[in-house]
Write an enzyme that holds these catalytic residues in place. Structure first.
Site, PDB file in Angstrom:
ATOM      1  N   GLY A  57      -1.692  -6.502 -12.109  1.00 56.09           N
ATOM      2  CA  GLY A  57      -1.509  -5.354 -12.566  1.00 56.09           C
ATOM      3  C   GLY A  57      -1.995  -5.430 -13.975  1.00 56.09           C
ATOM      4  O   GLY A  57      -1.603  -5.913 -14.846  1.00 56.09           O
TER       5      GLY A  57
ATOM      6  N   CYS B  81       0.927  -1.132  -0.136  1.00 55.75           N
ATOM      7  CA  CYS B  81       0.011  -0.002   0.082  1.00 55.75           C
ATOM      8  C   CYS B  81       0.922   1.144  -0.030  1.00 55.75           C
ATOM      9  O   CYS B  81       1.877   1.499   0.743  1.00 55.75           O
ATOM     10  CB  CYS B  81      -0.953   0.058   1.351  1.00 55.75           C
ATOM     11  SG  CYS B  81      -2.185   1.539   1.171  1.00 55.75           S
TER      12      CYS B  81
ATOM     13  N   LYS C  92       1.637  -9.778  -0.234  1.00 58.15           N
ATOM     14  CA  LYS C  92       1.324  -8.923  -1.506  1.00 58.15           C
ATOM     15  C   LYS C  92       2.477  -7.763  -1.553  1.00 58.15           C
ATOM     16  O   LYS C  92       2.455  -7.154  -0.608  1.00 58.15           O
ATOM     17  CB  LYS C  92      -0.025  -8.489  -1.518  1.00 58.15           C
ATOM     18  CG  LYS C  92      -0.510  -7.752  -2.659  1.00 58.15           C
ATOM     19  CD  LYS C  92      -1.929  -7.688  -2.965  1.00 58.15           C
ATOM     20  CE  LYS C  92      -2.325  -7.016  -3.999  1.00 58.15           C
ATOM     21  NZ  LYS C  92      -2.143  -5.551  -3.944  1.00 58.15           N
TER      22      LYS C  92
ATOM     23  N   GLY D 216      -8.042  -6.727 -10.134  1.00 57.82           N
ATOM     24  CA  GLY D 216      -8.352  -5.761  -9.132  1.00 57.82           C
ATOM     25  C   GLY D 216      -9.224  -4.885  -9.845  1.00 57.82           C
ATOM     26  O   GLY D 216     -10.600  -5.326  -9.985  1.00 57.82           O
TER      27      GLY D 216
END
Ligand SMILES: Cc1cc2nc3c(=O)[nH]c(=O)nc-3n(C[C@H](O)[C@H](O)[C@H](O)COP(=O)(O)O)c2cc1C
Length: 313
Positions: A197, A98, A137, A219
């Protein structure tokens, strides 16, 4: 114990954790439509140990597999937090990616990538103290790419799998994800690898799966779009794209939103109304009248009226 590699062999498509998007209702929906598994939104270990987290954020619900993502910086607090979520979790995932200042200023998330030894300490401790799989991750690095060093550290410390978003933290979401770097990890380590990605359609499956990684994490392309997992599984099985009828899209999405709302019933969330507004906006993206629908339910607290608005949409 769950074997992540085996799971991905059967179904390589994983829903990415996304804060304020992948709540329990949405994750259940994606699993029903074909996601192998999904990971919770990032959850603070400090907030967990202080008892400040709604259970809906990490509950297993009706999921087959619940991967619970934790963020923080202290290995011992990670262990304490992992015990709190233990009954609900099938896997513990650690967020080392993050880039948000809210997280990095706590010396957590992608900030930890600056110090691979620290990453290793957290993984090692969690692996030692947990009987379930521990996964990580990461991004490619903090400012510069240090992915090989980090991936090797995570592998050496006993993680069961690694998901890699092919950008550095400094890049945030700019440019394209670097899949060559993901492939480099695949070639230089033996860890079960999930590439992440910009995966958005069937062509990406052909490009990356089994040549760059063992599984694909999706995502943004899955936001408002759980059927993506159905399409992806179809492609894998039949080697051709699933035809879909645009005429029926609106009705299918309405059905999906109703299912989603049902899944939220009797669960406690931080801001239920905002959540419903946002999700419905995403579910109806690109469909005529979506904006008006959103305005109609903007202040609506009565769930029956929201169901009625969906009916009338
Ligand atoms: C709205 C949003 C929230 C996110 N929240 C998280 C999170 O809680 N934990 C995490 O590891 N990654 C988080 N991410 C990153 C995604 O999991 C993923 O790595 C990134 O979006 C790249 O994948 P994509 O191109 O398929 O979207 C978030 C991304 C978005 C767009």
């Amino acid at each position: 114990m769950l074997d992540v590699k085996k799971l991905l062999k059967k179904n390589p498509f994983v829903l990415a954790p996304m804060d304020d998007v992948t709540d329990i209702g949405f994750r259940e929906l994606c699993e029903e439509k074909g996601a192998c598994y999904s990971t919770t939104e990032l959850t603070s270990i400090n907030a967990l140990v202080r008892g400040k987290v709604f259970k809906s954020r990490y509950e297993k619900g009706n999921l087959r597999i619940n991967s619970v993502q934790l963020f923080g910086s202290e290995p011992d607090v990670f262990v304490e937090a992992s015990k709190i979520v233990d009954k609900e979790a099938d896997m513990i995932d650690v967020n080392f990616g993050c880039p948000s200042p809210n997280v990095t200023r706590q010396y957590a998330g992608s900030c930890l990538l600056k110090d691979p030894k620290n990453v290793g300490n957290i993984i090692e401790k969690l692996v030692k103290e947990n009987e379930k799989p521990v996964t990580a991750k990461i991004r490619l690095g903090y400012k510069k790419a240090t992915h090989i060093e980090i991936a090797k550290e995570i592998e050496d410390c006993g993680a069961d799998a690694l998901a890699v978003h092919g950008r550095t933290a400094a890049q945030k979401y700019s440019g394209k994800a670097n899949w060559d770097a993901i492939q480099e990890i695949y070639e230089k380590t033996n860890i079960t690898l999930i590439g992440n990605g910009d995966v958005k359609d069937e062509d990406d499956i052909a490009k990356y799966l089994n040549s760059h990684c063992d599984g694909l994490m999706i995502g943004r392309a899955a936001i408002g779009n759980p059927f993506l997992f159905e399409r992806f599984n179809y492609y894998l099985k039949h080697k051709k794209k699933l035809e879909f009828d645009r005429e029926k899209l609106k009705e299918k999405q309405k059905e999906l939103l109703r299912d989603y709302l049902k899944k939220l019933e009797n669960r406690e969330f931080f801001n239920l109304n905002l959540k419903i507004q946002r999700q419905s906006m995403w579910f109806f993206k690109g469909i005529e009248g979506a904006k008006e629908f959103r305005n109609k339910i903007a202040q609506e607290k009565d769930i029956d009226k929201i169901y009625r608005a969906i009916e009338e949409f």
